[in-house]
Design an enzyme around this catalytic site. Structure first.
Site, short mmCIF file in Angstrom:
data_model
loop_
_atom_site.label_atom_id
_atom_site.label_comp_id
_atom_site.label_asym_id
_atom_site.label_seq_id
_atom_site.Cartn_x
_atom_site.Cartn_y
_atom_site.Cartn_z
CG HIS A 72 -2.15 -0.81 1.05
ND1 HIS A 72 -3.29 -0.63 1.79
CD2 HIS A 72 -2.43 -1.83 0.19
CE1 HIS A 72 -4.22 -1.51 1.42
NE2 HIS A 72 -3.70 -2.24 0.45
CE1 TYR A 200 -7.08 3.63 10.85
CE2 TYR A 200 -6.15 4.00 8.67
CZ TYR A 200 -6.13 3.35 9.89
OH TYR A 200 -5.16 2.41 10.15
N PRO A 292 -5.99 0.33 18.06
CG PRO A 292 -7.83 -0.88 17.32
CD PRO A 292 -7.26 -0.24 18.54
CE LYS A 296 2.26 3.43 13.59
NZ LYS A 296 3.08 3.22 12.40
#
Length: 389
Positions: A72, A200, A292, A296
């Protein structure tokens, strides 16, 4: 049984550390409370930073990851009106790999026999002893019989609820914790993702995340109150909510399907310091938890393992104690930076119950700044691909 390092926990952190030590000729044994199938059944993270990918490459265990994983170059933030693209490849010249933690664990697990890494599963009642000394040992029960492993060092890779951190006296350690007022309801389904990169989303109804494990398996999340139960959310209700929160563009490309797995995970930020006490080194979730949001958790465990492996091989192969002495401070410096990024991104993309109009205005201003500032996008990209180790 005697060994140089006894590793508690056969998740990705414990197995990765075991492989790195064996590659340098250091004797070690890994103890795991659960069965191999149980370990592989844990549905966890799927975004790998540079450090995690590089460790798998170093071990020569990256073939399946490179064949099946997805590179990505960017990530997206949605604010209800637009999609803010963070082009990591352009901004910082780096990228992340999407490859499920389950698959990475399977690669490490399958390679253990041929790499002479001994893993003892179904080890019950694991207890650590004399960790302050130069001769610690671990006891466990298997098939009703108690066993003992004498070692020079113990590596606690046994997660938040494991016995390793509890072996450090309360007078020595300090806990830092922030518990969040919501959980993430996740659904895993064998459907193609709605976007080729993660999204997100900050929506007036709450947070949402569109992610994937492969081109044919998707992972979606929405935040829900801690009082909610999985049974409250049918598949149809969850898909409907995702379509609203992710926005019309993403919704137009959502493919619905039955859940393979559905669960609610509470969110917390947690750090325990120090990460070393005597002959005990903590790695991964035994020492820290991140929400989350920043992807990480697994990657922080990998950086801990990087530092721990270097310290332990330096001790045994070069008779140097410098890495052991510096381990906690070195690991915690990176842990706190990752905790900061995860906390900041969580605050930015979620609506907290206690927030009012001012806090919402700050979110809008921050997202607008990110959308129009290359410097802000570079900071996000730098942290998302992973800070240097």
């Amino acid at each position: 049984m005697k060994t140089q390092v006894c590793i508690i926990g056969a998740g990705p952190a414990g197995l990765l550390l075991g492989h790195l030590l064996r590659a340098e000729g250091v004797d070690c044994v890994v103890l795991e409370r659960q069965t191999p199938d149980y370990v592989l059944g844990r549905i966890r993270a799927g975004v790998l930073e540079t450090i995690t990918v590089s460790l798998m490459e170093r071990l020569g265990l990256d073939a399946r990851m490179k064949a099946e994983g997805l590179w990505h170059d960017g990530v997206n933030l949605a604010d209800g009106e637009r999609l803010i693209h963070i082009d990591m490849a352009d901004l910082v010249g780096n990228r992340v790999m999407v490859y499920g933690q389950t698959e990475l664990t399977r690669d490490l697990m399958d390679a253990a026999p041929e790499r002479d890494l001994e893993v003892i599963y179904e080890a019950a009642d694991v207890a650590l002893h004399d960790v302050e000394s130069d001769a610690p040992y671990v006891t466990y029960t298997s098939d009703g019989t108690q066993h003992r492993i004498d070692a020079r060092f113990i590596a606690g890779c046994d997660g938040f609820h494991g016995p390793s951190r509890k072996a450090i006296p309360a007078s020595v350690g300090q806990e830092f914790e922030r518990v969040y007022p919501f959980g993430w309801l996740g659904i895993l389904a064998d459907v193609p993702p709605c976007n080729h990169e993660l999204i997100y989303a900050n929506h007036e109804r709450g947070f949402a995340l569109a992610s994937m494990r492969s081109n044919t398996r998707s992972r979606y999340y929405v935040d829900v109150p801690l009082t909610d139960k999985v049974e409250d959310w049918s598949d149809d209700r969850l898909w409907d909510e995702l379509a609203i929160r992710l926005g019309p563009d993403a919704a137009a490309h959502i493919t619905r399907g039955p859940a393979i797995e559905k669960s609610i995970a509470p969110l917390r930020s947690f750090v325990f310091a120090p990460m070393r006490h005597g002959s005990l080194l903590l790695c991964g979730d035994s020492a820290h938890i991140v929400p989350p949001t920043g992807a990480k958790g697994l990657n922080l465990a990998a950086s801990d393992v990087h530092y721990a492996a270097a310290a332990l091989t330096g001790f045994f192969n070069k008779s140097s104690n410098e890495g052991i002495v510096a381990y906690s401070d070195t690991a915690l410096a990176r842990v706190w930076k990752s905790e900061r990024f995860s906390w900041t991104l969580t605050k930015l993309m979620h609506r907290f119950p206690e927030d009012g109009p001012f806090e919402r205005a700050m979110q809008v201003a921050e997202l607008d700044y990110i959308a129009t500032s290359r410097a802000a996008q570079t900071s996000i990209a730098e942290n998302y691909v992973g800070l240097p180790v």
